[in-house]
Write a protein that holds these residues in place. Structure first.
Motif, mmCIF file in Angstrom:
data_model
loop_
_atom_site.group_PDB
_atom_site.id
_atom_site.type_symbol
_atom_site.label_atom_id
_atom_site.label_comp_id
_atom_site.label_asym_id
_atom_site.label_seq_id
_atom_site.Cartn_x
_atom_site.Cartn_y
_atom_site.Cartn_z
ATOM 1 N N VAL A 1 6.646 4.822 -5.436
ATOM 2 C CA VAL A 1 8.077 4.567 -5.227
ATOM 3 C C VAL A 1 8.251 3.115 -4.807
ATOM 4 C CG1 VAL A 1 10.101 5.173 -3.829
ATOM 5 C CG2 VAL A 1 8.488 6.958 -4.531
ATOM 6 N N GLY A 2 9.174 2.418 -5.423
ATOM 7 C CA GLY A 2 9.422 1.021 -5.102
ATOM 8 C C GLY A 2 10.122 0.841 -3.776
ATOM 9 N N ALA A 3 10.375 -0.398 -3.426
ATOM 10 C CA ALA A 3 11.076 -0.738 -2.196
ATOM 11 C C ALA A 3 11.801 -2.052 -2.393
ATOM 12 C CB ALA A 3 10.092 -0.848 -1.030
ATOM 13 N N HIS A 4 12.901 -2.206 -1.682
ATOM 14 C CA HIS A 4 13.654 -3.461 -1.710
ATOM 15 C C HIS A 4 13.882 -3.880 -0.260
ATOM 16 C CE1 HIS A 4 16.810 -6.081 -3.817
ATOM 17 N NE2 HIS A 4 16.504 -6.612 -2.655
ATOM 18 N N VAL B 1 13.014 9.496 7.192
ATOM 19 C CA VAL B 1 13.618 10.490 6.305
ATOM 20 C C VAL B 1 15.086 10.093 6.172
ATOM 21 C CG1 VAL B 1 14.200 12.932 6.086
ATOM 22 C CG2 VAL B 1 11.966 12.266 6.992
ATOM 23 N N PRO B 2 15.601 9.969 4.938
ATOM 24 C CA PRO B 2 16.911 9.341 4.724
ATOM 25 C C PRO B 2 18.060 9.829 5.608
ATOM 26 C CG PRO B 2 15.844 9.697 2.627
ATOM 27 C CD PRO B 2 14.971 10.339 3.675
ATOM 28 N N ALA C 1 13.559 2.314 0.388
ATOM 29 C CA ALA C 1 12.598 2.739 -0.627
ATOM 30 C C ALA C 1 13.367 3.278 -1.819
ATOM 31 C CB ALA C 1 11.679 3.815 -0.060
ATOM 32 N N GLY C 2 12.792 3.118 -3.010
ATOM 33 C CA GLY C 2 13.409 3.649 -4.220
ATOM 34 C C GLY C 2 13.222 2.701 -5.383
ATOM 35 N N GLY C 3 13.358 3.238 -6.561
ATOM 36 C CA GLY C 3 13.265 2.421 -7.755
ATOM 37 C C GLY C 3 11.838 2.213 -8.225
ATOM 38 N N ASP C 4 11.705 1.296 -9.181
ATOM 39 C CA ASP C 4 10.398 1.068 -9.792
ATOM 40 C C ASP C 4 9.883 -0.351 -9.577
ATOM 41 O OD1 ASP C 4 12.132 -0.318 -11.425
ATOM 42 O OD2 ASP C 4 11.545 0.703 -13.272
ATOM 43 N N ARG C 5 10.423 -1.029 -8.560
ATOM 44 C CA ARG C 5 9.985 -2.392 -8.256
ATOM 45 C C ARG C 5 9.768 -2.544 -6.760
ATOM 46 N NH1 ARG C 5 9.880 -5.033 -12.594
ATOM 47 N NH2 ARG C 5 9.462 -7.063 -11.658
ATOM 48 N N GLU D 1 0.819 -1.208 0.000
ATOM 49 C CA GLU D 1 0.000 0.000 0.000
ATOM 50 C C GLU D 1 0.856 1.263 0.000
ATOM 51 O OE1 GLU D 1 -2.819 -0.518 3.220
ATOM 52 O OE2 GLU D 1 -4.197 -1.585 1.883
ATOM 53 N N MET D 2 1.969 1.243 0.698
ATOM 54 C CA MET D 2 2.870 2.401 0.696
ATOM 55 C C MET D 2 3.473 2.609 -0.691
ATOM 56 S SD MET D 2 4.618 1.836 4.431
ATOM 57 C CE MET D 2 5.438 3.415 4.640
#
Length: 145
Positions: free
Chosen positions: A63-66, A89-90, A113-117, A56-57
């Motif tokens: 924004v993706g997440a790994h 916050v980073p 968080a980041g990316g497209d996956r 959901e986030m």
């Protein structure tokens, strides 16, 4: 969990007892972190566990997440109470961890968080656009539109 019930027709089991003091400490910590501007996002795991909270986030933000270190599907979908997923916050993640330690609330770093996956090592690998599209189709599909 919702996953066990809907995907595997397993109804049963028992959540751990609610520790009211630990729950209050976690809620107060989240409130304080939000008020201090230390979180970019936060979501409880009450309905669908870590999997649904992160999905959901990701869908909401685009924004993706790994994530890594998740011990399988049971850990991914566990709805154990008094847990949240928080995106620090980073440049202030260390402060979030320090405040949690001071409040007696355990934390674990799950990833970034980041990316497209949306990737959970060994368990999930989804394109954010595909996940968002599926999410947006779910309600109309459920009501027959």
């Amino acid at each position: 969990s919702r996953w066990a019930w809907t995907a595997h027709d397993h109804v049963g089991g028992r959540l751990p007892d609610l520790d009211a003091a630990a729950h209050a400490a976690a809620a107060a910590l989240v409130r304080d972190l939000v008020n201090a501007g230390l979180l970019a996002g936060v979501h409880d795991v009450a309905d669908g566990g870590l999997a649904l909270a992160v999905a959901e986030m990701v869908v909401r933000s685009g924004v993706g997440a790994h994530l890594s270190g998740i011990g399988g599907h049971a850990a991914l979908f566990s709805e154990t109470p008094s847990r949240v997923v928080a995106c620090g916050v980073p440049d202030r993640v260390a402060e979030v961890a320090e405040r949690a330690a001071a409040a007696g609330v355990p934390v674990a770093s799950l990833g970034r968080a980041g990316g497209d996956r949306l990737v959970v090592d060994g368990l999930v690998d989804l394109d954010v656009v595909d996940a968002t599209s599926a999410w947006r189709r779910a309600l109309p599909g459920a009501v027959g539109e």
